[in-house]
Scaffold this motif. Structure first.
Motif, PDB file in Angstrom:
ATOM      1  N   ARG A   1       0.934   3.979  -2.764  1.00  0.00           N
ATOM      2  CA  ARG A   1       0.314   5.329  -2.086  1.00  0.00           C
ATOM      3  C   ARG A   1       1.682   6.468  -2.725  1.00  0.00           C
ATOM      4  O   ARG A   1       0.794   7.494  -2.995  1.00  0.00           O
ATOM      5  CB  ARG A   1      -0.233   5.061  -1.084  1.00  0.00           C
ATOM      6  CG  ARG A   1      -1.436   6.263   0.039  1.00  0.00           C
ATOM      7  CD  ARG A   1      -1.249   5.834   1.384  1.00  0.00           C
ATOM      8  NE  ARG A   1      -0.355   6.447   1.787  1.00  0.00           N
ATOM      9  CZ  ARG A   1      -0.269   5.549   3.053  1.00  0.00           C
ATOM     10  NH1 ARG A   1      -0.752   4.507   2.909  1.00  0.00           N
ATOM     11  NH2 ARG A   1       0.997   6.013   3.283  1.00  0.00           N
TER      12      ARG A   1
ATOM     13  N   SER B   1      -8.842  -3.736  12.732  1.00  0.00           N
ATOM     14  CA  SER B   1      -7.446  -2.923  13.458  1.00  0.00           C
ATOM     15  C   SER B   1      -7.361  -1.371  12.380  1.00  0.00           C
ATOM     16  O   SER B   1      -6.435  -0.820  12.306  1.00  0.00           O
ATOM     17  CB  SER B   1      -6.116  -3.826  12.653  1.00  0.00           C
ATOM     18  OG  SER B   1      -6.556  -3.602  10.660  1.00  0.00           O
ATOM     19  N   HIS B   2      -8.571  -1.832  12.264  1.00  0.00           N
ATOM     20  CA  HIS B   2      -8.538  -0.185  10.997  1.00  0.00           C
ATOM     21  C   HIS B   2      -8.792   1.128  11.975  1.00  0.00           C
ATOM     22  O   HIS B   2      -8.462   1.864  11.752  1.00  0.00           O
ATOM     23  CB  HIS B   2     -10.035  -0.622   9.778  1.00  0.00           C
ATOM     24  CG  HIS B   2      -9.488  -1.225   8.709  1.00  0.00           C
ATOM     25  ND1 HIS B   2      -8.536  -1.850   8.776  1.00  0.00           N
ATOM     26  CD2 HIS B   2     -10.181  -0.805   7.574  1.00  0.00           C
ATOM     27  CE1 HIS B   2      -8.765  -1.815   6.827  1.00  0.00           C
ATOM     28  NE2 HIS B   2      -9.766  -1.873   6.723  1.00  0.00           N
TER      29      HIS B   2
ATOM     30  N   THR C   1       1.901  -1.052   9.682  1.00  0.00           N
ATOM     31  CA  THR C   1       0.608  -1.334   9.342  1.00  0.00           C
ATOM     32  C   THR C   1       0.824  -2.582   8.493  1.00  0.00           C
ATOM     33  O   THR C   1       1.389  -2.491   7.188  1.00  0.00           O
ATOM     34  CB  THR C   1      -0.853  -0.520   8.706  1.00  0.00           C
ATOM     35  OG1 THR C   1      -0.490   0.064   9.803  1.00  0.00           O
ATOM     36  CG2 THR C   1      -1.700  -1.699   9.706  1.00  0.00           C
ATOM     37  N   ALA C   2       0.575  -4.457   9.085  1.00  0.00           N
ATOM     38  CA  ALA C   2       0.763  -5.332   8.146  1.00  0.00           C
ATOM     39  C   ALA C   2      -0.395  -6.095   8.643  1.00  0.00           C
ATOM     40  O   ALA C   2      -0.719  -5.916   9.660  1.00  0.00           O
ATOM     41  CB  ALA C   2       1.830  -5.767   8.302  1.00  0.00           C
ATOM     42  N   ALA C   3      -0.958  -6.961   7.642  1.00  0.00           N
ATOM     43  CA  ALA C   3      -1.366  -7.853   8.159  1.00  0.00           C
ATOM     44  C   ALA C   3      -1.186  -9.313   7.186  1.00  0.00           C
ATOM     45  O   ALA C   3      -0.761  -9.092   6.747  1.00  0.00           O
ATOM     46  CB  ALA C   3      -2.833  -7.645   7.049  1.00  0.00           C
TER      47      ALA C   3
ATOM     48  N   VAL D   1      -8.150  -8.122  11.628  1.00  0.00           N
ATOM     49  CA  VAL D   1      -7.251  -7.363  10.491  1.00  0.00           C
ATOM     50  C   VAL D   1      -8.502  -5.916  10.244  1.00  0.00           C
ATOM     51  O   VAL D   1      -8.014  -5.241  10.628  1.00  0.00           O
ATOM     52  CB  VAL D   1      -7.110  -7.876   9.033  1.00  0.00           C
ATOM     53  CG1 VAL D   1      -7.492  -7.492   7.409  1.00  0.00           C
ATOM     54  CG2 VAL D   1      -5.779  -9.375   9.163  1.00  0.00           C
TER      55      VAL D   1
ATOM     56  N   ASP E   1      -2.381   3.978   6.311  1.00  0.00           N
ATOM     57  CA  ASP E   1      -2.016   2.973   6.497  1.00  0.00           C
ATOM     58  C   ASP E   1      -2.729   1.803   6.789  1.00  0.00           C
ATOM     59  O   ASP E   1      -2.279   1.104   7.380  1.00  0.00           O
ATOM     60  CB  ASP E   1      -0.601   3.037   6.861  1.00  0.00           C
ATOM     61  CG  ASP E   1       0.630   2.611   6.753  1.00  0.00           C
ATOM     62  OD1 ASP E   1       0.120   1.448   5.581  1.00  0.00           O
ATOM     63  OD2 ASP E   1       1.636   1.967   7.387  1.00  0.00           O
ATOM     64  N   LEU E   2      -3.701   1.423   6.149  1.00  0.00           N
ATOM     65  CA  LEU E   2      -4.490   0.799   6.884  1.00  0.00           C
ATOM     66  C   LEU E   2      -3.886  -0.611   5.721  1.00  0.00           C
ATOM     67  O   LEU E   2      -3.428  -0.629   5.156  1.00  0.00           O
ATOM     68  CB  LEU E   2      -5.450   0.576   6.216  1.00  0.00           C
ATOM     69  CG  LEU E   2      -6.587   1.882   6.314  1.00  0.00           C
ATOM     70  CD1 LEU E   2      -8.423   1.833   5.990  1.00  0.00           C
ATOM     71  CD2 LEU E   2      -7.128   1.651   7.939  1.00  0.00           C
ATOM     72  N   ALA E   3      -4.235  -1.713   7.239  1.00  0.00           N
ATOM     73  CA  ALA E   3      -3.793  -3.524   7.180  1.00  0.00           C
ATOM     74  C   ALA E   3      -4.347  -3.897   5.376  1.00  0.00           C
ATOM     75  O   ALA E   3      -5.523  -3.299   4.936  1.00  0.00           O
ATOM     76  CB  ALA E   3      -4.280  -4.228   8.312  1.00  0.00           C
ATOM     77  N   TYR E   4      -2.858  -4.415   4.459  1.00  0.00           N
ATOM     78  CA  TYR E   4      -3.878  -5.123   3.317  1.00  0.00           C
ATOM     79  C   TYR E   4      -3.144  -6.432   3.188  1.00  0.00           C
ATOM     80  O   TYR E   4      -2.086  -6.395   3.206  1.00  0.00           O
ATOM     81  CB  TYR E   4      -3.138  -3.628   2.314  1.00  0.00           C
ATOM     82  CG  TYR E   4      -3.484  -4.879   0.787  1.00  0.00           C
ATOM     83  CD1 TYR E   4      -3.789  -5.551   0.543  1.00  0.00           C
ATOM     84  CD2 TYR E   4      -2.058  -5.309   0.524  1.00  0.00           C
ATOM     85  CE1 TYR E   4      -4.140  -6.313  -0.349  1.00  0.00           C
ATOM     86  CE2 TYR E   4      -1.555  -5.815  -0.463  1.00  0.00           C
ATOM     87  CZ  TYR E   4      -2.461  -6.601  -1.501  1.00  0.00           C
ATOM     88  OH  TYR E   4      -2.790  -7.267  -2.784  1.00  0.00           O
ATOM     89  N   ALA E   5      -3.664  -8.155   2.802  1.00  0.00           N
ATOM     90  CA  ALA E   5      -3.535  -8.570   2.129  1.00  0.00           C
ATOM     91  C   ALA E   5      -4.689  -9.166   1.547  1.00  0.00           C
ATOM     92  O   ALA E   5      -5.140  -8.241   1.831  1.00  0.00           O
ATOM     93  CB  ALA E   5      -2.871  -9.434   3.149  1.00  0.00           C
TER      94      ALA E   5
ATOM     95  N   VAL F   1      -5.156   2.104  13.505  1.00  0.00           N
ATOM     96  CA  VAL F   1      -4.537   2.438  12.548  1.00  0.00           C
ATOM     97  C   VAL F   1      -4.773   3.671  12.435  1.00  0.00           C
ATOM     98  O   VAL F   1      -4.056   5.007  12.904  1.00  0.00           O
ATOM     99  CB  VAL F   1      -4.824   2.220  11.098  1.00  0.00           C
ATOM    100  CG1 VAL F   1      -4.089   3.130  10.174  1.00  0.00           C
ATOM    101  CG2 VAL F   1      -4.014   0.779  10.525  1.00  0.00           C
TER     102      VAL F   1
ATOM    103  N   ALA G   1       2.624   3.448   8.903  1.00  0.00           N
ATOM    104  CA  ALA G   1       2.172   3.266  10.524  1.00  0.00           C
ATOM    105  C   ALA G   1       3.152   2.263  10.632  1.00  0.00           C
ATOM    106  O   ALA G   1       2.128   1.528  11.958  1.00  0.00           O
ATOM    107  CB  ALA G   1       0.426   2.949  10.938  1.00  0.00           C
TER     108      ALA G   1
ATOM    109  N   LEU H   1       0.418  -1.217  -0.150  1.00  0.00           N
ATOM    110  CA  LEU H   1       0.210  -0.136  -0.081  1.00  0.00           C
ATOM    111  C   LEU H   1       0.824   1.028  -0.226  1.00  0.00           C
ATOM    112  O   LEU H   1       0.196   1.675  -0.624  1.00  0.00           O
ATOM    113  CB  LEU H   1      -0.843  -0.238   1.307  1.00  0.00           C
ATOM    114  CG  LEU H   1      -2.018   0.845   1.828  1.00  0.00           C
ATOM    115  CD1 LEU H   1      -3.081   1.559   0.151  1.00  0.00           C
ATOM    116  CD2 LEU H   1      -2.630   0.934   2.237  1.00  0.00           C
TER     117      LEU H   1
END
Lengths: 460, 460
Positions: free
Chosen positions: A311, A411-412, A333-335, A408, B431-435, A415, A331, A307
């Motif tokens: 972005r 988690s929004h 952030t990771a999933a 996941v 920076d929202l979580a993405y997978a 963030v 941030a 992302l």
């Protein structure tokens, strides 16, 4: 490609040239484990926009098969080599989007046959071919035969996975789903070390429940065999394997930038300002080759994920087309999905990292029901929250749940909290959505904030 | 009960007396539709903490079967009537948590047999008995026989649902799942009118796909029949029915407060300050009987939902026990499941409401994939975002998706945004979580912000 597309869309008069060493552009590398697993039918499915579409519909001069060998920020030129020889083009604005390369760990035998990494489309292709070949001779070189393979009875392997990060965990799933006996080796004392300890533990237990053999604090020293890898030798073990997947992280590709006199930051990635501009005027760097400022610490950090690349690329395209755009910080952030468990993390969880940024971190972990207690089929969401003891500001958070129980997407909320500098008390007062099929009256995120707030109170 | 529990936990020396007219306390009324549906086995399952636990473990003087008939803020006394006669007790602090009552719409025949509402545990019991009785005589008065009923072949009814809000939609699901032919009547031109138009439309289509007959702009005038209801008469239709569920909203129960000289606000609910204190010193009001300030407009609003009641009750308990606590405002957040679709909304979506609060609202709706395009089994998330045209500030948002595709949990991002006054440009940089198993690289929430941001740009 997101920079090129945005620049051209905002200002169609721009001449946009893109040099790509390989043949693939604009593909979802994050989908490669699912291609190897067999859930995605074709590598082509991972491509968002084809080279032809970029050229014909977006009017971008995309030159695949072009290896850039020199950047000259003083002359404002780029030189690339292809099968047709060398070409030098002048630029007004330049974006370095050279990405990341797999780290080569200090392991003997990485060049043996049967040793794979997973960074590129061709890596994905090789792995899928290996999986197909191991399942049936008929499937040799027929990687696109569909996901049915994971339901066959035969068990192949054993195979080794070196590294317990995203790639290691996702590939353990992809290989186990295809009937391989999987051995996963992690140098440190837990897998997914960027996540909370509670998350690492829960996913470790789940991997073991899925019959993945996980070795912790066990350093891989050599991949041994004649031509072909036959065993993994670690400090403590020797495990026979038929194949090894090495996923021990990535490093930014900075060689081209360094040769051009472009400065790197302390993280080793290309340093930029908030507009992704490097120390050389009109030269930008974005994506997996570059640093970016962290929204919690304000300091440069290196978190190479999709992302941010997308972005920041878009922001550079917009800037170059005339509207200066920062594209925001990161941030961290990771999933990740691991078999039937999902997890996400954001912000600063590590106390040492928090202290280095001037905070006094305190952490709390709670288990909460994922749906109303009386509603059927719920699971457990484990939430870890880290805050600064003095201010109550939320520094980071991590959630893990059964797949589908919302770790996941929930988690929004975190963030936003770390980005806006929200305190635990403020978060626990959030009017989050509630209905019995989705959470308890207090969403697990709110419960975590409430409990951590209670721990802070005596000190305030 | 959350106020009583928190007060007692924070200060065990307090004498806490609770008067409850009925027998049930601390129950999840939001679960009643699922009890009627048959997914929850027993009314008792909806109870979080039993009266005995409150009395014995939490040392709270809980008096059920006590109808409070008088509050005297000058004398600081409360008088209640029970089977044992009247009792008057003095108080230092008083919380009015009288809740809400079902609105009685101007419909003839509401007192006919076979006409139900769903506000209390005994309503839930009556409805479940009706469902059971309609399925089989053997099931008469055996409401706790489990969810299997929804898989039977016979079709009962027809039944009418009056009102297309949460209760109407959830009860349509509960009744249809039990094999009833359901007719749902909505006075206005769309169901779930607090949600976005796109959400109303998508859920309307889904209800009709599930064979619910939905009548829009069709006002119910009478429930006709001899003793028992036999048909619903509307402006346009006459529909034979065997039962009617009336769910046309709730009103705050303010009679006791009004009699005590406690002021109501413009919404008709009890007015309070940020600490939930009324115009009478040390008299608080919280939950479905009270107003609260809206985080976007700063004005008093009446949104009677479970989390706010729980949170504000807890804050009052904390205040009374010595730590003044506000408990935060409300964002008008709500979630609903309708068969296999889920939706959530937050903030200000209605343009007139936005203009009344001094904003210049602009709205955009997008459809986005719920998972990476190449990942199996995904759906579509429809996101509506409303922002102030000048400042770009997000005023509200609404999401709808297939059940399990994350509309509700993703709304957490929007609740944070409306609470913190985030702009669309700021949100689109999150920076929202993405997978791949959870979203596209840009989560649908980010895409909506990006698209709405693009619409704002020409004006800025």
């Amino acid at each position: 490609m997101s920079a090129a597309s945005k620049a051209k869309r905002d200002d169609p008069d721009l001449d946009v040239v893109v040099f790509e060493r390989g043949e693939w552009v604009s593909y979802g590398a994050c989908g490669l484990p699912y291609y190897v697993k067999g859930e995605i039918q074709s590598l082509q499915d991972l491509v968002s926009v084809t080279p032809e579409e970029f050229r014909e519909e977006r009017d971008i001069d995309l030159r695949t098969g072009h290896d850039v060998i020199d950047v000259d920020p003083d002359d404002r030129t780029v030189t690339a080599r292809s099968d047709d020889g060398e070409v030098t083009v002048a630029y007004d604005h330049l974006l370095l989007a050279t990405g990341a390369a797999a780290v080569e760990p200090p392991i003997e035998g990485l060049d043996r046959e049967g040793v794979f990494t997973l960074g590129s489309m061709s890596d994905g292709n090789d792995l899928r071919e290996y999986v197909a070949r191991s399942r049936s001779d008929d499937d040799l070189h027929q990687p696109d035969r569909g996901p049915a393979c994971q339901f066959l009875d035969t068990c192949s392997g054993p195979v080794g996975v070196v590294g317990g990060g995203y790639i290691g965990v996702e590939m353990a799933e992809a290989l186990a789903a295809n009937g391989f006996e999987v051995h996963l080796f992690q140098r440190g004392d837990r897998i997914l070390k960027q996540f909370s300890e509670a998350t690492s533990e829960r996913i470790l237990d789940h991997l073991r429940d899925q019959d993945v053999a996980v070795y912790l604090e066990d350093e891989v020293e050599a991949l041994v065999g004649d031509d072909r890898v036959e065993a993994i030798e670690t400090t403590d073990d020797r495990v026979p394997i038929d194949m090894a997947l090495v996923g021990t992280g990535v490093r930014p590709r900075t060689e081209l930038a360094e040769d051009a006199g472009i400065e790197l930051g302390e993280t080793g990635a290309i340093a930029t300002d908030a507009y992704r501009e490097t120390n050389k005027p009109d030269v930008y760097a974005a994506g997996d080759c570059a640093e970016a400022e962290h929204v919690v610490t304000g300091e440069a950090a290196y978190v190479p994920l999709a992302l941010t690349a997308n972005r920041h690329g878009r922001a550079v395209g917009q800037t170059v087309a005339g509207t200066p755009s920062k594209g925001g910080g990161i941030a961290g952030t990771a999933a990740v999905k691991a078999f039937e468990v999902e997890a996400a993390r954001t912000g600063i969880l590590d106390h040492e990292e928090g202290r280095a940024a001037g905070f006094d971190p305190i952490t709390e972990t709670i288990d909460a029901k994922s749906r109303a207690g009386y509603y059927p089929d719920g699971g457990t969401v484990t939430v870890t929250l880290t805050a600064d003891r003095d201010s109550g500001r939320i520094l980071g958070g991590c959630l893990v749940s059964e797949y589908g129980e919302g770790a996941v997407h929930r988690s929004h909320a975190l963030v936003g909290a770390v980005t806006e500098g929200v305190t635990v008390d403020e978060l626990s007062d959030y009017d989050l959505a509630y209905a019995p099929p989705f959470n308890t009256t207090w969403d697990p995120v709110l419960t975590a904030a409430k409990v951590l707030g209670g721990k802070l109170e005596p000190d305030r």
